[in-house]
Design a protein around this motif. Structure first.
Motif, PDB file in Angstrom:
ATOM      1  N   VAL A  82      24.199  52.891  26.576  1.00 39.99           N
ATOM      2  CA  VAL A  82      23.722  51.892  25.701  1.00 39.99           C
ATOM      3  C   VAL A  82      24.293  50.666  26.244  1.00 39.99           C
ATOM      4  N   TYR A  83      25.293  50.543  27.039  1.00 40.66           N
ATOM      5  CA  TYR A  83      25.940  49.038  27.216  1.00 40.66           C
ATOM      6  C   TYR A  83      24.843  48.555  28.428  1.00 40.66           C
ATOM      7  N   PHE A  84      24.711  49.409  29.456  1.00 41.03           N
ATOM      8  CA  PHE A  84      23.866  49.103  30.728  1.00 41.03           C
ATOM      9  C   PHE A  84      22.451  49.398  30.762  1.00 41.03           C
ATOM     10  N   HIS A  85      22.131  50.248  29.733  1.00 45.40           N
ATOM     11  CA  HIS A  85      20.559  50.718  29.455  1.00 45.40           C
ATOM     12  C   HIS A  85      20.340  51.924  30.616  1.00 45.40           C
ATOM     13  N   MET A  86      21.608  52.165  31.562  1.00 42.28           N
ATOM     14  CA  MET A  86      21.677  53.466  32.407  1.00 42.28           C
ATOM     15  C   MET A  86      23.145  53.801  32.321  1.00 42.28           C
ATOM     16  N   VAL A  87      23.402  54.805  33.264  1.00 42.82           N
ATOM     17  CA  VAL A  87      24.730  55.316  33.453  1.00 42.82           C
ATOM     18  C   VAL A  87      25.133  54.850  34.676  1.00 42.82           C
ATOM     19  N   PRO A  88      25.799  53.773  35.181  1.00 43.57           N
ATOM     20  CA  PRO A  88      26.195  53.559  36.328  1.00 43.57           C
ATOM     21  C   PRO A  88      27.189  54.437  37.035  1.00 43.57           C
ATOM     22  N   GLY A  89      26.991  54.661  38.281  1.00 43.90           N
ATOM     23  CA  GLY A  89      27.622  55.499  39.222  1.00 43.90           C
ATOM     24  C   GLY A  89      29.140  54.875  39.262  1.00 43.90           C
ATOM     25  N   PRO A  90      30.276  55.612  39.420  1.00 45.63           N
ATOM     26  CA  PRO A  90      30.155  57.133  39.724  1.00 45.63           C
ATOM     27  C   PRO A  90      30.058  57.836  38.465  1.00 45.63           C
ATOM     28  N   GLY A  91      29.963  57.450  37.471  1.00 41.52           N
ATOM     29  CA  GLY A  91      30.008  58.208  36.154  1.00 41.52           C
ATOM     30  C   GLY A  91      28.711  58.935  36.019  1.00 41.52           C
ATOM     31  N   THR A  92      28.615  59.698  34.968  1.00 39.67           N
ATOM     32  CA  THR A  92      27.445  60.439  34.786  1.00 39.67           C
ATOM     33  C   THR A  92      27.682  60.683  33.120  1.00 39.67           C
ATOM     34  N   VAL A  93      26.561  61.199  32.696  1.00 39.96           N
ATOM     35  CA  VAL A  93      26.347  61.612  31.194  1.00 39.96           C
ATOM     36  C   VAL A  93      27.148  63.003  30.976  1.00 39.96           C
ATOM     37  N   TYR A  94      27.652  63.609  31.981  1.00 39.34           N
ATOM     38  CA  TYR A  94      28.223  65.053  31.841  1.00 39.34           C
ATOM     39  C   TYR A  94      29.805  64.876  32.134  1.00 39.34           C
ATOM     40  N   ARG A  95      30.621  65.598  31.312  1.00 37.19           N
ATOM     41  CA  ARG A  95      32.051  65.357  31.720  1.00 37.19           C
ATOM     42  C   ARG A  95      32.409  66.183  32.944  1.00 37.19           C
ATOM     43  N   GLY A  96      33.057  65.741  33.548  1.00 39.08           N
ATOM     44  CA  GLY A  96      33.517  66.590  34.908  1.00 39.08           C
ATOM     45  C   GLY A  96      32.483  66.102  36.116  1.00 39.08           C
ATOM     46  N   GLN A  97      31.471  65.484  35.538  1.00 35.91           N
ATOM     47  CA  GLN A  97      30.547  65.387  36.808  1.00 35.91           C
ATOM     48  C   GLN A  97      30.516  63.724  37.337  1.00 35.91           C
ATOM     49  N   GLU A  98      30.543  63.531  38.744  1.00 32.71           N
ATOM     50  CA  GLU A  98      30.361  62.160  39.069  1.00 32.71           C
ATOM     51  C   GLU A  98      29.361  62.252  40.060  1.00 32.71           C
ATOM     52  N   ARG A  99      28.905  60.812  40.758  1.00 34.42           N
ATOM     53  CA  ARG A  99      27.895  60.559  41.709  1.00 34.42           C
ATOM     54  C   ARG A  99      28.616  59.998  42.865  1.00 34.42           C
ATOM     55  N   LEU A 100      28.000  60.316  43.979  1.00 35.71           N
ATOM     56  CA  LEU A 100      28.325  59.489  45.156  1.00 35.71           C
ATOM     57  C   LEU A 100      27.794  58.090  45.155  1.00 35.71           C
ATOM     58  N   LEU A 101      28.352  57.166  45.449  1.00 37.04           N
ATOM     59  CA  LEU A 101      28.139  55.856  45.598  1.00 37.04           C
ATOM     60  C   LEU A 101      27.452  55.418  46.939  1.00 37.04           C
ATOM     61  N   PRO A 102      26.632  54.419  46.841  1.00 33.79           N
ATOM     62  CA  PRO A 102      25.825  54.214  47.983  1.00 33.79           C
ATOM     63  C   PRO A 102      26.818  53.906  49.252  1.00 33.79           C
ATOM     64  N   GLY A 103      26.536  54.676  50.402  1.00 31.61           N
ATOM     65  CA  GLY A 103      27.218  54.606  51.606  1.00 31.61           C
ATOM     66  C   GLY A 103      28.499  55.252  51.778  1.00 31.61           C
ATOM     67  N   GLU A 104      28.643  56.515  50.785  1.00 33.20           N
ATOM     68  CA  GLU A 104      29.815  57.021  50.360  1.00 33.20           C
ATOM     69  C   GLU A 104      29.673  58.461  50.925  1.00 33.20           C
ATOM     70  N   TYR A 105      30.746  59.035  51.461  1.00 31.45           N
ATOM     71  CA  TYR A 105      30.825  60.499  51.767  1.00 31.45           C
ATOM     72  C   TYR A 105      31.956  61.304  50.987  1.00 31.45           C
ATOM     73  N   LEU A 106      31.840  62.610  50.952  1.00 33.67           N
ATOM     74  CA  LEU A 106      32.774  63.261  50.160  1.00 33.67           C
ATOM     75  C   LEU A 106      33.384  64.516  50.981  1.00 33.67           C
ATOM     76  N   ARG A 107      34.357  64.729  51.269  1.00 35.64           N
ATOM     77  CA  ARG A 107      35.042  65.798  51.972  1.00 35.64           C
ATOM     78  C   ARG A 107      35.681  66.694  50.815  1.00 35.64           C
ATOM     79  N   PHE A 108      35.529  68.121  50.906  1.00 33.87           N
ATOM     80  CA  PHE A 108      36.020  69.220  50.108  1.00 33.87           C
ATOM     81  C   PHE A 108      36.612  70.179  50.973  1.00 33.87           C
ATOM     82  N   LYS A 109      37.943  70.307  50.612  1.00 35.69           N
ATOM     83  CA  LYS A 109      38.617  71.557  51.337  1.00 35.69           C
ATOM     84  C   LYS A 109      39.908  71.929  50.308  1.00 35.69           C
TER      85      LYS A 109
END
Length: 616
Positions: A170-197
């Motif tokens: 409602v503030y931005f008229h979209m959900v800015p990253g890295p947040g999402t509308v779902y709890r526990g979910q995130e988004r990668l930012l431009p030019g970003e990578y994620l390693r999982f181990k």
């Protein structure tokens, strides 16, 4: 739709994983029946939904690579990258040096590498965030997808709405990253990578915008370079497909259309949207550009009935609430092109954020001038004189001076949100008490400040450009066009966002982007004589939708909006009395201004309904 999805760290065998990955991938092909290819192992799986040249898969010895897009890989020739050769080359790069994989890619892409024997994974998206990637860690596993609609189909990551995501929407008229509308979910930012181990996530930027801010060549050489890079970028973005171009009549879309005629050696197919509403129709500029370049031009006038038809469809194609009403004309423009046999549209997005084209840049330059006045002079003389002037409220010049000082005194980047719609209404007037208790009202400005602080640019204009590359472009404009085209079963590419063009823009000085208050100064000078003078000098407009104006007169649109807002009342997010005042008193006072909030809230309710229909 195109995209990829998958997971690592979950499953009992390849057969069961095959069923699950196909179920996850179904939303990725929901709107255009894009072919889906999938690979699975004992504890991992990945799928890509894309047309042949954009889908890349490879699997060997428990290592799976899935790539969506047509990026270039440094050091690899065409012979190595045919078929799934690109995915195999990335697998080899991963084995050699995992941390260097992403930096070797250029262009738009989403990537996952799942190394099941080592229990490791890598996720990445392109430098501009043209393609998105959401992810969630749960029960020692990592689940990911280009769309949250795929993630919520995995048993470890069911949909749980995050109130903060709704507040940010409602503030931005979209959900800015890295947040999402779902709890526990995130988004990668431009030019970003994620390693999982070992169940842990580590994120890093493999690329970020760096501004040199020093002239390296004289401007005549720069102009020649710029025009050549434009040709290269448009040629590359065309990709050998049947292409067309969005044409609003602004500098960016007109430039793309003209260059497309030049590199294609024939009239380019251009597509424009008009509105029969005073102050909203810019078709005359689109026609001017078309005549100037000799394009094969196509027009469509969107009607209020079109908007009624599009609203639920727009809500369905986005994986979280999205309130930019320009998605509607973008959809009809892409659909018109598709009917002509066009398979890929070229958009002019990115020109403003690379070369300094948004009106707020000149406005903030004027506000920043106040900071140069010595503090003692401001506090001891100017401000007391202005704010204590007898009868100042009744004197226009004094009122303007007060407004200027008040805004100029707000630090950046909060100053950019001085006129924020939610801020003007007040969160406590809009949201219920229970909802506000579960959201942080300071989070939006804190996220802006965090992003703004990431840039080490020495000039105000470049710090604003770095912020807009993320907030305006990656979070808003790119998803708008990409999703609108997806709904029309259309591919889309953005020539201004080629790596070569982005690198070129970073070498321009601050003054070449904003010369005093003259926006995109170098860009316009470089194209003077190529673009019509009327387009170079016109005020910025775009595909603005006259929703508020039509809402006052068109009964079906009124009924849809009222039904949506009535349904939203029952969710106990927004105060019912605010909704009543909004569609009554406020809308009557200023249809354009308050119509924006009606649209934002209506699209949130429509998004809820579409998700509920899909699950039901």
């Amino acid at each position: 739709m195109s995209g990829l999805c998958g997971w690592i760290g979950h499953g009992t065998g390849a057969a069961d994983n095959r069923v699950l990955i196909e179920n996850m991938a179904a939303p990725l092909a929901a709107f255009d029946a894009t072919p889906v290819r999938a690979l699975q192992g004992a504890r991992s799986a990945a799928a890509v939904a894309a047309l042949g040249p954009s889908a890349h898969l490879y699997q060997n010895d428990g290592l799976t690579v899935a790539l969506w897009g047509q990026p270039a890989l440094a050091g690899a020739g065409p012979a190595q990258l045919g078929g799934d050769g690109l995915a195999e080359a990335l697998a080899q790069a991963w084995r050699r040096d995992p941390d260097s994989v992403c930096a070797s890619l250029s262009g738009a892409f989403s990537l996952c590498i799942l190394d099941e024997p080592r229990g490791e994974a890598l996720l990445a998206i392109d430098r501009m965030g043209t393609q998105q990637m959401s992810y969630q860690a749960a029960a020692g596993a990592l689940v990911f997808a280009s769309s949250a609609d795929a993630i919520v189909r995995h048993p470890l990551t069911p949909a749980v709405i995050d109130p903060q995501g709704l507040y940010n929407y409602v503030y931005f008229h979209m959900v800015p990253g890295p947040g999402t509308v779902y709890r526990g979910q995130e988004r990668l930012l431009p030019g970003e990578y994620l390693r999982f181990k070992d169940g842990r996530i580590n994120k890093r930027a493999y690329w970020r915008m760096v501004f040199r801010e020093r002239p390296e060549q004289d401007e005549s050489q720069l102009k020649d370079q710029f025009r050549q890079i434009l040709r290269n970028s448009v040629r590359e973005a065309s990709g050998g497909q049947q292409v067309g171009a969005f044409l609003s009549g602004g500098t960016d879309s007109s430039t793309i259309a003209g260059i497309l005629c030049e590199v294609g050696g024939k009239p380019a197919n251009t597509y424009s949207i008009g509105f029969e509403a005073e102050g909203y129709d810019e078709m005359s500029y689109a026609r001017l550009a078309s005549r100037h370049f000799g394009t094969s031009h196509h027009e469509y006038y969107v009607t209020p009935d079109d908007v009624v038809d599009a609203i639920p469809r727009i809500a369905a194609v986005f994986d979280q609430p999205f309130g930019n009403a320009s998605a509607v004309p973008a959809f009809y423009c892409a659909r018109m092109a598709g009917a002509d046999g066009v398979t890929r549209m070229l958009g002019g997005d990115g020109g403003d954020e690379l070369f300094g084209g948004n009106e707020r840049y000149s406005k903030q330059h004027i506000f920043a001038m106040y900071e140069q006045v010595p503090g003692m002079l401001r506090k001891a003389l100017l401000e007391p004189a202005v704010f204590n002037f007898p009868g100042g409220k009744n004197i226009k010049l004094i009122r303007k001076a007060r407004s200027y000082i008040e805004q100029a005194s707000v630090p950046m980047p909060a100053r950019l949100e001085t006129y924020n719609l939610l801020g003007r209404f007040g969160p406590s007037q809009v949201f219920t008490d229970d909802f506000l208790a579960s959201a942080d009202t300071d989070a939006p400005l804190a996220s802006l400040a965090h992003t703004y602080a990431q840039s080490d640019a020495s000039s105000l204009i470049n710090r604003m450009l770095a912020l807009d590359l993320k907030i305006t472009l990656a979070d808003n404009d790119l998803p708008k066009v990409v999703k609108a085209c997806e709904l029309a079963a259309m591919e889309v590419a953005f020539p201004f966002l080629s790596d070569e063009m982005v690198a070129f823009s970073s070498r321009l000085t601050a003054r070449q982007k904003l010369n005093g208050t003259q926006l995109r100064w170098f860009f316009k000078e470089a194209l003077r004589g190529f673009l019509p003078d009327q387009i170079i000098t016109k005020q910025k407009h775009g595909f603005g939708l006259p929703f508020g104006v039509w809402l006052q007169k068109h009964k079906p649109l009124q009924e849809l909006a009222l039904d949506s807002l009535t349904g939203l009342k029952a969710r106990r997010i927004v105060r019912p009395e605010f909704i009543d005042a909004l569609v009554g008193q406020h809308l009557e006072e200023h249809a354009g201004y308050h119509g924006t909030m009606v649209w934002v809230l209506m699209m949130m309710e429509q998004w809820f309904r579409q998700r509920e229909a899909q699950r039901g």
